[in-house]
Design an enzyme around this catalytic site. Structure first.
Site, short mmCIF file in Angstrom:
data_model
loop_
_atom_site.label_atom_id
_atom_site.label_comp_id
_atom_site.label_asym_id
_atom_site.label_seq_id
_atom_site.Cartn_x
_atom_site.Cartn_y
_atom_site.Cartn_z
N SER A 128 36.90 55.61 24.93
CA SER A 128 38.32 55.91 24.74
C SER A 128 39.14 54.62 24.77
O SER A 128 38.77 53.66 25.43
CB SER A 128 38.82 56.85 25.82
OG SER A 128 40.21 57.03 25.67
N LYS A 182 34.13 63.12 27.48
CA LYS A 182 35.07 62.49 26.52
C LYS A 182 35.85 63.56 25.75
O LYS A 182 37.05 63.42 25.50
CB LYS A 182 34.30 61.58 25.56
CG LYS A 182 35.14 61.01 24.40
CD LYS A 182 36.30 60.17 24.90
CE LYS A 182 37.02 59.34 23.87
NZ LYS A 182 37.39 59.91 22.63
N HIS A 185 38.46 64.89 28.03
CA HIS A 185 39.48 63.83 28.12
C HIS A 185 40.48 63.98 26.96
O HIS A 185 41.70 63.98 27.16
CB HIS A 185 38.82 62.45 28.07
CG HIS A 185 39.75 61.32 27.73
ND1 HIS A 185 40.19 61.09 26.45
CD2 HIS A 185 40.35 60.39 28.50
CE1 HIS A 185 41.02 60.05 26.44
NE2 HIS A 185 41.14 59.61 27.68
N ASN A 186 39.96 64.15 25.77
CA ASN A 186 40.84 64.29 24.60
C ASN A 186 41.67 65.57 24.68
O ASN A 186 42.83 65.59 24.30
CB ASN A 186 40.03 64.27 23.30
CG ASN A 186 39.57 62.87 22.95
OD1 ASN A 186 39.36 62.05 23.83
ND2 ASN A 186 39.38 62.60 21.67
N GLU A 189 44.42 64.99 26.95
CA GLU A 189 45.39 64.13 26.22
C GLU A 189 46.32 65.01 25.36
O GLU A 189 47.54 64.80 25.34
CB GLU A 189 44.57 63.16 25.36
CG GLU A 189 45.34 62.25 24.45
CD GLU A 189 44.37 61.42 23.58
OE1 GLU A 189 43.42 60.82 24.13
OE2 GLU A 189 44.54 61.40 22.35
P1 NBP Z 1 34.56 54.71 10.44
O1 NBP Z 1 34.49 56.00 11.14
O2 NBP Z 1 35.62 54.50 9.41
O3 NBP Z 1 33.14 54.41 9.77
C1 NBP Z 1 32.92 53.25 8.99
C2 NBP Z 1 31.57 52.67 9.33
O4 NBP Z 1 30.54 53.64 9.12
C3 NBP Z 1 31.25 51.48 8.46
O5 NBP Z 1 30.55 50.54 9.24
C4 NBP Z 1 30.36 52.10 7.39
O6 NBP Z 1 29.51 51.21 6.76
C5 NBP Z 1 29.56 53.05 8.24
N1 NBP Z 1 28.82 54.06 7.49
C6 NBP Z 1 29.26 55.09 6.75
BR1 NBP Z 1 31.01 55.47 6.44
N2 NBP Z 1 28.29 55.83 6.22
C7 NBP Z 1 27.16 55.23 6.62
C8 NBP Z 1 25.81 55.53 6.40
N3 NBP Z 1 25.43 56.60 5.71
N4 NBP Z 1 24.88 54.70 6.95
C9 NBP Z 1 25.28 53.63 7.67
N5 NBP Z 1 26.56 53.32 7.92
C10 NBP Z 1 27.49 54.11 7.41
O7 NBP Z 1 34.63 53.51 11.52
P2 NBP Z 1 35.55 53.36 12.81
O8 NBP Z 1 36.94 53.81 12.54
O9 NBP Z 1 35.32 51.98 13.29
O10 NBP Z 1 34.91 54.38 13.85
C11 NBP Z 1 33.55 54.32 14.27
C12 NBP Z 1 33.26 55.45 15.24
O11 NBP Z 1 34.12 55.34 16.35
C13 NBP Z 1 33.50 56.86 14.68
O12 NBP Z 1 32.52 57.73 15.18
C14 NBP Z 1 34.83 57.27 15.20
O13 NBP Z 1 34.95 58.66 15.42
C15 NBP Z 1 34.88 56.53 16.51
N6 NBP Z 1 36.26 56.17 16.82
C16 NBP Z 1 36.62 56.20 18.06
C17 NBP Z 1 37.90 55.86 18.42
C18 NBP Z 1 38.23 55.90 19.82
O14 NBP Z 1 39.36 55.73 20.22
N7 NBP Z 1 37.25 56.13 20.65
C19 NBP Z 1 38.83 55.43 17.49
C20 NBP Z 1 38.44 55.37 16.23
C21 NBP Z 1 37.14 55.74 15.90
P3 NBP Z 1 29.94 50.49 5.38
O15 NBP Z 1 30.77 49.31 5.76
O16 NBP Z 1 28.67 50.12 4.75
O17 NBP Z 1 30.72 51.50 4.57
#
Ligand code: NBP
Length: 485
Positions: A128, A182, A185-186, A189
């Protein structure tokens, strides 16, 4: 030199997490499906610490020291499954695969089982704090085996947010426990944001205050019991002025709340575990209602009738009402958190997790969206029980501190809910929290009548207050009673 940790998926979350790891003395192997992203990370931030970029997953795995530990930060769902598979194929028994995305806990349970069968460790880790947290210190909720925590724990501790000297990470429990916590938590939120929204609405529509004035009120509230990140940013948002129009920012935003699904998961899970999380549910429903475009457009054409939202409070009494809203917010917030912790407890029971609820409250004090001073009180309550200083309670509401807090807030709470109803201002989270509280307090509930109805139309039987067993009244016969069990 080998890397002690690897990150797979270098979009915003993954690259920030990799940088955070590197900033704290870890040697970080990095891999992304599309190599250009890896190159960008190296070009822009490669000098911030020790990175080992890899072009292929095999190269990536070969650059890790044993037990190889890799955190996956790719899109949730099929991409996460694909990366888990690829890593499991390239790794060896004893290695650790971590999913740091927002996965549903049931997927995590399934994945952990499959990976464990191959001799590897799988850790579903809730993270988070968004992008900012990933870079500067998130709150983290890892599940998985005790053994994996031995390797992963020190690494996660090195990058976690710090609250009152303690890192905001703890081993939550086995398999899906981390993602479950988690998820809740959301959900909490959502409830917190809804309660803040209702408070704003009461001051805005009900008292006619300006966003600036209300922003100042939130600044004040942030100095007391309500001190929290969400109250702090609420003030920032309310003070914001739109550059284009000079209007308050909050007035130029479309009043339709988005959601990505974790709140819905929390409520669906609560329903299946029979835990009434009314605050979270009302928050999810309210976002849903805000998005009912068709109905809201129809209301714009032919408005449903009712009072206009003016609370009709004299200027001289406004300050007292603002204080009443603060107390209503605090009491409702206590209920929402109590319900969230109930859901975690019910999940722990269902899935056999040993979750330290005091530790959960402690790791939420920093790094995450619901970080708040108030969490200290929650951790104290659970810690006192764990240390045998206090008797166990079935709900946070029965902890002495919270019992007293609600006791002193409740007159104001009732006044706010009643006046809101009379003025026609919706306060679903305030009022459902109050009803929940009154439901818990009631010596007799109308559930007795419901049992009578159920027995009448479906012979579902009922219990008697004066005798054990199950009973049925012959409603369509002579209405005498028979004992069925
Ligand atoms: P994204 O959720 O936008 O995913 C993009 C990434 O996934 C890129 O590295 C992309 O590779 C890769 N990817 C995809 Br799309 N399809 C793929 C596949 N078939 N095989 C391998 N790689 C693949 O990224 P993010 O916004 O950084 O979020 C990452 C994770 O974190 C998600 O699960 C999201 O839910 C979570 N998250 C959490 C928070 C938080 O506050 N905890 C916030 C935001 C996100 P590429 O570059 O080759 O397309």
């Amino acid at each position: 030199k080998k890397a002690n940790i690897g990150v797979v998926g270098l979009a915003v979350m993954g690259s920030n997490l990799a940088r955070n790891l590197a900033h704290h003395g870890n040697t970080v192997a990095v891999f992304n499906r599309t190599y250009a992203r890896t190159e960008t990370l190296m070009k822009e931030h490669g000098t911030e610490g020790d990175f080992i970029p890899a072009k292929t997953i095999e190269e990536f795995v070969a650059s890790l020291s044993k037990p190889r530990t890799a955190i996956i930060m790719v899109k949730a769902g099929a991409p996460t499954d694909a990366m888990i598979e690829a890593l499991a194929d390239a790794m060896e028994p004893g290695d650790i695969i971590v999913d740091g995305g927002n996965s549903f806990y049931k997927d995590t349970i399934r994945r952990e089982k499959a990976i464990r069968a191959r001799g590897l460790h799988f850790v579903g880790c809730g993270i988070s704090g968004g992008e900012e947290g990933a870079l500067n210190g998130p709150s983290m909720m890892p599940g998985g085996t005790e053994e994996s925590w031995k390797t992963l724990g020190p690494i996660l501790k090195s990058i976690a947010a710090v609250a009152e000297g303690e890192p905001c990470v703890t081993h939550i429990g086995t398999d899906g426990a981390g993602h479950f916590v988690k998820m809740v938590h959301n959900g909490i939120e959502y409830a917190d944001m809804q309660l803040i929204g209702e408070s704003y609405d009461l001051l805005r529509r009900g008292l006619g205050m300006t966003p600036q004035q209300i922003g100042d009120v939130f600044d004040e509230w942030n100095k007391g019991d309500l001190n929290s990140y969400l109250v702090e940013i609420t003030s920032e948002v309310l003070h914001q002025v739109d550059a284009k129009t000079g209007k308050p920012f909050v007035d130029i935003v479309v009043d339709k709340a988005g959601m990505k699904g974790t709140g819905t998961w929390t409520v669906q899970t609560a329903l299946s575990l029979a835990v009434p999380v009314t605050g979270i549910a009302e928050a999810v429903f309210s976002r849903g209602l805000s998005g009912m475009s068709e109905q809201r457009a129809e209301n714009a054409r032919t408005p449903l009738t009712g009072p206009n939202g003016d609370l009709g409070i004299d200027d001289a009494d406004k300050a007292a009402f603002v204080e009443a809203v603060r107390q209503a917010l605090y009491a409702s917030k206590i209920v929402a958190y109590a319900q969230g912790f109930d859901e975690i407890q019910a999940g722990a029971k269902e899935y056999g997790w040993k979750i330290d609820l005091g530790a959960v409250a402690r790791i939420w004090r920093g790094g995450c969206i619901i970080r708040a001073k108030f969490l200290n009180r929650i951790s104290e309550a659970y810690d006192n029980v764990a240390a045998g200083k206090q008797e166990a309670f079935s709900s946070l509401l029965f902890d002495d501190y919270f019992t007293k807090a609600v006791e002193s807030a409740q007159e104001a709470w009732r006044e706010v809910v009643a006046k809101a109803a009379l003025a026609g201002i919706p306060v679903p989270a305030f009022s459902s929290s109050l009803s929940y509280y009154d439901g818990l307090r009631s010596k007799r509930l109308p559930a007795a009548l419901i049992q009578g109805q159920r027995d009448f139309f479906g012979a579902h039987t009922y219990g008697r207050v004066d005798q054990p067993g199950a009973f049925h009244t012959l409603w369509s016969g002579d209405r005498s009673e028979i004992q069925t069990a």
